[in-house]
Scaffold this active site. Structure first.
Site, mmCIF file in Angstrom:
data_model
loop_
_atom_site.group_PDB
_atom_site.id
_atom_site.type_symbol
_atom_site.label_atom_id
_atom_site.label_comp_id
_atom_site.label_asym_id
_atom_site.label_seq_id
_atom_site.Cartn_x
_atom_site.Cartn_y
_atom_site.Cartn_z
ATOM 1 N N SER A 1 0.981 -1.279 -0.056
ATOM 2 C CA SER A 1 -0.056 0.157 -0.079
ATOM 3 C C SER A 1 0.885 1.322 0.012
ATOM 4 C CB SER A 1 -0.814 -0.132 1.274
ATOM 5 O OG SER A 1 -1.995 0.960 1.146
ATOM 6 N N ASP B 1 -8.074 -4.623 -7.031
ATOM 7 C CA ASP B 1 -7.320 -3.705 -6.019
ATOM 8 C C ASP B 1 -7.553 -2.146 -6.584
ATOM 9 O OD1 ASP B 1 -5.824 -2.248 -4.509
ATOM 10 O OD2 ASP B 1 -4.163 -3.582 -4.314
ATOM 11 N N HIS C 1 -7.275 -5.322 -1.918
ATOM 12 C CA HIS C 1 -6.361 -4.652 -1.685
ATOM 13 C C HIS C 1 -5.259 -5.125 -0.272
ATOM 14 C CE1 HIS C 1 -3.219 -1.325 -1.143
ATOM 15 N NE2 HIS C 1 -3.647 -0.977 0.131
#
Ligand code: NAG
Length: 300
Positions: free
Chosen positions: A170, A223, A283
């Site tokens: 991330s 994602d 994600h």
């Protein structure tokens, strides 16, 4: 940002899909898959507060089953960091079992604030001429840059045959990307593993990074985070993309990771539609739950 997402959702089908010609996707060797599954555990470990606040010499640890690759190795923290303003957190550790110096960055603890409050602006970097990066990522990196360059510089003298690995998930993946670029500019050979990273910079930066060896940028099915900031704002990805097509919670097979090249490639994650909040579970799953250690949980 919210209105932008809404706009993108409306106009997605007519955006320029033939922007760049991709090569046809190919799957990865089993050995690559094993590396991706292993190093993501360092990204998971960077979410654990005990690791990013560890004292020098401490051993890394995670909740049960979240980072066995890390936990079973002989690890020793060289530097841990948390910065209050930019919220950059992570650690530099020596992994004597796998003979690596690992720089791991924590992801954001609030993905919701990325989606709703984030105003991505490109800013100049010193990485190469015309190379611009997303301002938040760049300032997160330069908050810890000198400390990390010094630490890695010393560590590689002590362990000259170790590989240097930069890893994150991330936001952590985006910072890891810039860290790899800076370390390489200082003459280090760095292997980058980024999981679910947003687009980090403009075309000049992404092309320059792409030309460097050792980039593994992983994305997972739909994602939404790697679809941001939008192409229309001048952002592109580094290449190649390793796109995991296996659903969350399943064991990934080598033919479920497609390798796609090009700064914009619509045959991977980018082509799976607009970034939707409802797709956030994709994600949070990269071979495993990556942000299990995060407090508060990333949906908050
Ligand atoms: C990337 O930028 C650096 C710094 O300007 C330069 O030395 C290098 O040649 C560039 N690489 C490519 C492939 O353009």
């Amino acid at each position: 940002m919210f209105f932008l997402l809404f706009f993108l959702a409306l106009f997605w089908p007519i955006l320029p899909h033939a922007y760049e010609y991709p090569l046809s996707p190919k799957s990865v060797p089993a050995a690559d898959l094993a590396r991706f599954e292993s190093w993501v555990q360092y990204a998971a470990a960077a979410y654990c507060v005990d690791n990013v606040k560890a004292k020098e010499g401490a051993k890394l640890s995670c909740p049960p089953k979240n980072c066995p690759y890390v936990q079973q190795a002989d690890t020793s923290v060289i530097l841990s960091f948390t910065t209050p303003v930019t919220d950059t957190a992570g650690f530099v550790a020596a992994d004597h079992t796998h003979r690596a110096i690992v720089i791991a960055f924590r992801g954001t603890v609030s993905i919701r604030s990325i989606v709703f409050d984030w105003d991505p602006v490109l800013t100049k970097t010193n990485l190469c001429p015309g190379c611009m990066a997303e301002k938040g990522f760049w300032y997160s990196w330069i908050a810890v840059r000198s400390e990390i360059l010094e630490t890695v510089g010393k560590a590689i003298i002590e362990y000259p045959d170790y590989q240097i690995i930069s890893v994150g998930h991330s936001l952590g993946g985006s910072i890891a990307t810039l860290a790899a670029a800076s370390l390489r500019a200082h003459g280090h050979h760095v292997i980058l593993y980024s999981y679910g990273s947003a687009r980090v910079g403009n075309r000049a930066l992404s092309a320059n990074l792409t030309a460097q060896a050792g980039n593994y940028r992983l994305t997972h099915t739909v994602d939404p985070i790697p679809k941001l900031p939008p192409l229309l704002m001048g952002y592109v990805h580094i290449s190649p993309e390793y796109w995991i097509t296996a659903p969350s919670s399943s064991k990934v097979q080598p033919d479920q990771i497609n390798v796609l090249t090009g700064l914009v490639n619509w045959h991977g994650n980018t082509g799976t539609g607009p970034p939707l909040l409802g797709d956030l579970p994709a994600h949070l799953w990269y071979f495993q739950s990556v942000s299990l250690c995060a407090e508060p949980m990333p949906f908050q």
